[in-house]
Motif scaffolding. Structure first.
Motif, mmCIF file in Angstrom:
data_model
loop_
_atom_site.group_PDB
_atom_site.id
_atom_site.type_symbol
_atom_site.label_atom_id
_atom_site.label_comp_id
_atom_site.label_asym_id
_atom_site.label_seq_id
_atom_site.Cartn_x
_atom_site.Cartn_y
_atom_site.Cartn_z
ATOM 1 N N LYS A 74 0.843 -1.194 0.000
ATOM 2 C CA LYS A 74 0.000 0.000 0.000
ATOM 3 C C LYS A 74 0.879 1.245 0.000
ATOM 4 C CE LYS A 74 -3.910 -2.051 2.314
ATOM 5 N NZ LYS A 74 -3.757 -3.305 2.896
ATOM 6 N N PRO A 75 0.527 2.227 -0.847
ATOM 7 C CA PRO A 75 1.310 3.468 -0.875
ATOM 8 C C PRO A 75 1.229 4.185 0.475
ATOM 9 C CG PRO A 75 -0.195 3.367 -2.751
ATOM 10 C CD PRO A 75 -0.548 2.241 -1.832
ATOM 11 N N VAL A 76 2.320 4.818 0.853
ATOM 12 C CA VAL A 76 2.344 5.632 2.063
ATOM 13 C C VAL A 76 1.611 6.927 1.731
ATOM 14 C CG1 VAL A 76 3.827 6.910 3.660
ATOM 15 C CG2 VAL A 76 4.520 4.654 2.840
ATOM 16 N N SER A 77 0.689 7.332 2.587
ATOM 17 C CA SER A 77 -0.018 8.582 2.329
ATOM 18 C C SER A 77 0.954 9.739 2.475
ATOM 19 C CB SER A 77 -1.195 8.750 3.286
ATOM 20 O OG SER A 77 -0.730 8.755 4.617
ATOM 21 N N ASN A 78 0.823 10.710 1.599
ATOM 22 C CA ASN A 78 1.719 11.865 1.628
ATOM 23 C C ASN A 78 1.340 12.781 2.785
ATOM 24 O OD1 ASN A 78 3.117 11.065 -0.635
ATOM 25 N ND2 ASN A 78 1.711 12.076 -2.017
ATOM 26 N N PRO A 79 2.288 13.091 3.649
ATOM 27 C CA PRO A 79 1.986 14.038 4.723
ATOM 28 C C PRO A 79 1.774 15.427 4.139
ATOM 29 C CG PRO A 79 4.312 13.533 4.694
ATOM 30 C CD PRO A 79 3.652 12.642 3.664
ATOM 31 N N SER A 80 1.068 16.260 4.875
ATOM 32 C CA SER A 80 0.855 17.621 4.385
ATOM 33 C C SER A 80 2.215 18.301 4.241
ATOM 34 C CB SER A 80 -0.039 18.401 5.335
ATOM 35 O OG SER A 80 0.540 18.455 6.617
ATOM 36 N N PRO A 81 2.378 19.054 3.183
ATOM 37 C CA PRO A 81 3.697 19.665 2.940
ATOM 38 C C PRO A 81 4.056 20.666 4.033
ATOM 39 C CG PRO A 81 2.073 20.464 1.364
ATOM 40 C CD PRO A 81 1.403 19.398 2.179
ATOM 41 N N THR A 82 5.328 20.682 4.369
ATOM 42 C CA THR A 82 5.823 21.657 5.343
ATOM 43 C C THR A 82 6.290 22.886 4.585
ATOM 44 O OG1 THR A 82 7.995 20.648 5.237
ATOM 45 C CG2 THR A 82 6.543 19.903 6.993
ATOM 46 N N PRO A 83 6.262 24.027 5.237
ATOM 47 C CA PRO A 83 6.720 25.233 4.546
ATOM 48 C C PRO A 83 8.159 25.058 4.070
ATOM 49 C CG PRO A 83 5.747 25.788 6.668
ATOM 50 C CD PRO A 83 5.841 24.288 6.594
ATOM 51 N N GLY A 84 8.378 25.418 2.844
ATOM 52 C CA GLY A 84 9.717 25.295 2.291
ATOM 53 C C GLY A 84 10.552 26.513 2.601
ATOM 54 N N ILE A 85 11.736 26.522 2.053
ATOM 55 C CA ILE A 85 12.667 27.613 2.294
ATOM 56 C C ILE A 85 12.131 28.928 1.741
ATOM 57 C CG2 ILE A 85 14.032 27.266 0.214
ATOM 58 C CD1 ILE A 85 16.513 27.798 2.073
ATOM 59 N N ALA A 86 11.283 28.865 0.715
ATOM 60 C CA ALA A 86 10.747 30.087 0.106
ATOM 61 C C ALA A 86 9.951 30.907 1.115
ATOM 62 C CB ALA A 86 9.887 29.751 -1.098
ATOM 63 N N ILE A 87 9.154 30.258 1.951
ATOM 64 C CA ILE A 87 8.349 31.002 2.932
ATOM 65 C C ILE A 87 9.257 31.687 3.952
ATOM 66 C CG2 ILE A 87 7.912 29.087 4.503
ATOM 67 C CD1 ILE A 87 5.324 31.685 3.578
ATOM 68 N N TYR A 88 10.320 31.002 4.349
ATOM 69 C CA TYR A 88 11.247 31.597 5.315
ATOM 70 C C TYR A 88 12.018 32.765 4.688
ATOM 71 C CZ TYR A 88 10.078 27.547 8.107
ATOM 72 O OH TYR A 88 9.389 26.613 8.816
ATOM 73 N N PHE A 90 10.849 34.710 2.329
ATOM 74 C CA PHE A 90 9.877 35.801 2.249
ATOM 75 C C PHE A 90 9.746 36.512 3.597
ATOM 76 C CE2 PHE A 90 5.488 37.314 2.728
ATOM 77 C CZ PHE A 90 5.461 38.263 1.709
ATOM 78 N N ILE A 91 9.628 35.739 4.671
ATOM 79 C CA ILE A 91 9.515 36.337 6.014
ATOM 80 C C ILE A 91 10.765 37.155 6.329
ATOM 81 C CG2 ILE A 91 9.443 35.794 8.492
ATOM 82 C CD1 ILE A 91 7.631 33.385 7.702
ATOM 83 N N GLY A 92 11.929 36.656 5.958
ATOM 84 C CA GLY A 92 13.180 37.373 6.192
ATOM 85 C C GLY A 92 13.227 38.688 5.441
ATOM 86 N N ILE A 93 12.803 38.680 4.192
ATOM 87 C CA ILE A 93 12.801 39.917 3.396
ATOM 88 C C ILE A 93 11.841 40.934 3.988
ATOM 89 C CG2 ILE A 93 12.153 40.867 1.141
ATOM 90 C CD1 ILE A 93 13.318 38.250 -0.067
ATOM 91 N N VAL A 94 10.644 40.491 4.397
ATOM 92 C CA VAL A 94 9.671 41.401 5.012
ATOM 93 C C VAL A 94 10.258 42.004 6.287
ATOM 94 C CG1 VAL A 94 7.421 41.494 6.178
ATOM 95 C CG2 VAL A 94 7.644 40.315 3.974
#
Length: 110
Positions: A74-88, A90-94
């Motif tokens: 049985k396929p492993v269900s995909n966990p919900s994606p975690t925020p990637g480096i792009a979100i961090y 963006f927060i740094g630039i703001v």
């Protein structure tokens, strides 16, 4: 005549899965079929493949018989994606823009 061996045949899906019986890797065809002689009694079967749940099963086999096993991983269900480096980033630039804005406002007040 006493037979100490039995035959285990079957299929494993997906066909690229690794199959071991009692810790020994079993040859699996490109279509997922296998056929192997094993000792009588209880045998420990493990099938695994990346992104699939590992199959573990004990099977008791009787001498001189052919036993068929079908393993569908049985396929492993995909966990919900975690925020990637792009979100961090963006927060740094703001944050940098906010600090620069505060510094400019404070300099104008002087």
């Amino acid at each position: 005549m006493i037979c100490d061996w039995t035959y285990l045949t079957g299929t494993v899906s997906p066909a690229g899965a690794t199959l071991t019986i009692n810790g020994i890797t079993v040859q699996v065809s490109t279509s997922g079929d296998f056929n192997v002689s094993v000792a009588n009694g209880t045998n420990y079967i493990v099938a695994s493949e990346t992104s699939y749940q590992t199959y573990h099963h004990n099977v008791t086999l009787n001498s001189g018989r052919t036993n068929n096993v079908t393993i569908n991983l049985k396929p492993v269900s995909n966990p919900s994606p975690t925020p990637g480096i792009a979100i961090y980033a963006f927060i740094g630039i703001v944050a940098i823009v906010a600090v620069a804005g505060i510094i400019l406002v404070l300099k104008k007040r002087k």
